[in-house]
Enzyme design. Structure first.
Site, PDB file in Angstrom:
ATOM      1  N   ASP A  99       9.188   2.533   1.982  1.00 47.55           N
ATOM      2  CA  ASP A  99       8.121   3.085   2.412  1.00 47.55           C
ATOM      3  C   ASP A  99       7.899   3.120   3.852  1.00 47.55           C
ATOM      4  O   ASP A  99       7.429   1.564   4.221  1.00 47.55           O
ATOM      5  CB  ASP A  99       6.912   3.038   1.804  1.00 47.55           C
ATOM      6  N   LYS A 127       2.571   9.341   8.714  1.00 47.10           N
ATOM      7  CA  LYS A 127       1.558   9.027   9.725  1.00 47.10           C
ATOM      8  C   LYS A 127       2.329   9.455  11.093  1.00 47.10           C
ATOM      9  O   LYS A 127       1.791  10.442  11.523  1.00 47.10           O
ATOM     10  CB  LYS A 127       1.478   7.609   9.840  1.00 47.10           C
ATOM     11  N   PHE A 156       0.865  -1.188  -0.047  1.00 49.09           N
ATOM     12  CA  PHE A 156      -0.032  -0.043  -0.130  1.00 49.09           C
ATOM     13  C   PHE A 156       0.930   1.150  -0.092  1.00 49.09           C
ATOM     14  O   PHE A 156       1.616   1.282   0.838  1.00 49.09           O
ATOM     15  CB  PHE A 156      -0.970   0.154   1.141  1.00 49.09           C
TER      16      PHE A 156
END
Ligand SMILES: *Cc1c(COP(=O)(O)O)cnc(C)c1O
Length: 390
Positions: free
Chosen positions: A218, A247, A133
């Site tokens: 990532d 995040k 993702f």
């Protein structure tokens, strides 16, 4: 004026029937005054818990001084943040944006531009992985190895190829004269809490060196102490060329970052990329205070210790559970792989006062704050085991 009864929001989210109004530490309260223990941390955002003191103080100070100034000026908080991130990683330079998807966009653009404008190879293709993702913008949903996020959004930008996670042969077979970079999560988050195998990561690094490819890691979900290190790549003893963050970086203030090696600077000269809000004084203040807290409270170490406890105890208590296949993870990023869809158990846990996530249909995902007390961790585990052992 139109009169409206229904929500005026696009229905993009299947929201839980709960409205949260307050948070403190590992607890959030809904509008009925009901308290919940938080094992999702806003999807790995509130790594310091809710309303952390140092971040609040630093934000209040910045609120009094200056909220926004264009990146046409020097921004001290942003410089300070870049120093903190590069001193604590193998990377040398930072670019700031507002989200994870934007950080990955920056990484994809940098990789292409370095291959095309600096090395003159004309390479542009990025190899990513099934179940990965990487975000919801057109380029990053294309990078994502899950068909469900792509439905109805065609045509998608070209230049992406998908290998099988933890299968080095599948990566090798995709490399050709167009390949520019490999983009990888060290623990796949949305894809089911799947850690990369050490051997696989070592071989990816060797492949990148041999073929002249950039390695993009990532760390948008795994970074900022979540897996028991500042960054998950540290578990593997490798040095990526590019790392993306978002995040947990701002403790809830929206900020993303792309970190890169110094030799990539030439590919991102003045005017090549930009963002109006990226690293603005407020968001950068939150991120600086977040990283200060991470260091002062030694939260990566804490995540490693508590995560090991969480993993071992859940494995023990769920060993004979017929619903559960396995419990896996790194640090305070843990997945319970079940044999059937978990949505009803996620609901049952919430009704019992514990917020957890799923990752795909059959994995329960646990992302408690790194600051959680031993008592609260225990309390959460008790709820999980009582729901699953019912
Ligand atoms: C959440 C996430 C993203 C996307 O971040 P946004 O801030 O939602 O754009 C990208 N990659 C990973 C690994 C993520 O977990």
């Amino acid at each position: 004026m139109k009169t409206k009864q229904e929500s005026a929001l696009f229905p993009t989210y299947a929201r839980f029937p709960v409205t949260m109004v307050k948070g403190e530490g590992s607890t959030v309260w809904d509008d009925q005054g009901r308290a919940y223990l938080d094992f999702m941390s806003g999807i790995a955002v509130c790594n310091l818990g809710h309303v952390p003191e140092r971040v609040k103080t630093r934000l209040l100070t910045q609120l009094d001084q200056l909220w926004h100034v264009s990146n046409l000026f020097h921004i001290p908080n942003q410089e300070c943040l870049a120093q903190l991130l590069t001193q604590n990683s193998c990377l040398d330079l930072a670019f700031f944006c507002n989200s994870g998807a934007e950080a990955n966009e920056a990484a994809i653009k940098l990789a292409r531009r370095w291959q095309q404008s600096v090395r003159n190879t004309g390479r542009y293709e990025i190899i990513t992985f099934q179940q990965s993702f990487h975000g919801r913008t057109l380029a990053t949903l294309t990078a994502t190895g899950q068909d469900k996020v792509k439905e109805g959004f065609h045509p998608l930008p070209p230049g992406f190829a998908y290998a099988t996670y933890n299968d080095i042969e599948s990566v090798r077979s995709l490399i050709n004269e167009r390949t520019a970079a490999i983009m990888l999560e060290m623990v796949q988050g949305e894809g089911g809490v799947n850690p990369a195998e050490p051997q696989f990561v070592t071989e990816i690094v060797e492949l990148c060196k041999r073929e002249g490819l950039l390695l993009i890691v990532d760390e948008i979900q795994t970074g900022i102490g979540r897996t028991g290190k500042w960054f998950a790549y540290e578990h593997y003893g490798v040095e990526p060329d590019i790392v993306t963050l978002a995040k947990g970086l701002g403790s809830g203030l929206p900020i993303g970052a792309m970190l890169g090696k110094r030799y990539l600077a030439e590919a991102f000269a003045a005017g090549s990329h930009g963002s109006t809000f990226g690293g603005n004084p407020l968001a950068a203040a939150a991120a600086v205070a977040t990283l200060d807290t991470l260091m002062i409270e030694q939260l990566p170490e804490r995540a490693a210790e508590l995560g090991e406890q969480l993993l071992q105890e859940l494995r023990l208590r769920l060993a004979n559970n017929e619903k559960v296949i396995t419990v896996r993870g790194k640090g305070l990023m843990v997945g319970i792989q079940c044999k059937q869809p978990v949505a009803d158990w996620v609901t049952a846990m919430r009704e019992a006062g514990l917020l957890v996530l799923s990752a795909g249909p059959e994995v329960i995902r646990l992302l408690p704050p790194l600051t959680i007390s031993a008592t609260d961790l225990q309390r959460g585990m008790d709820i999980i085991c009582s729901v699953l052992n019912q």
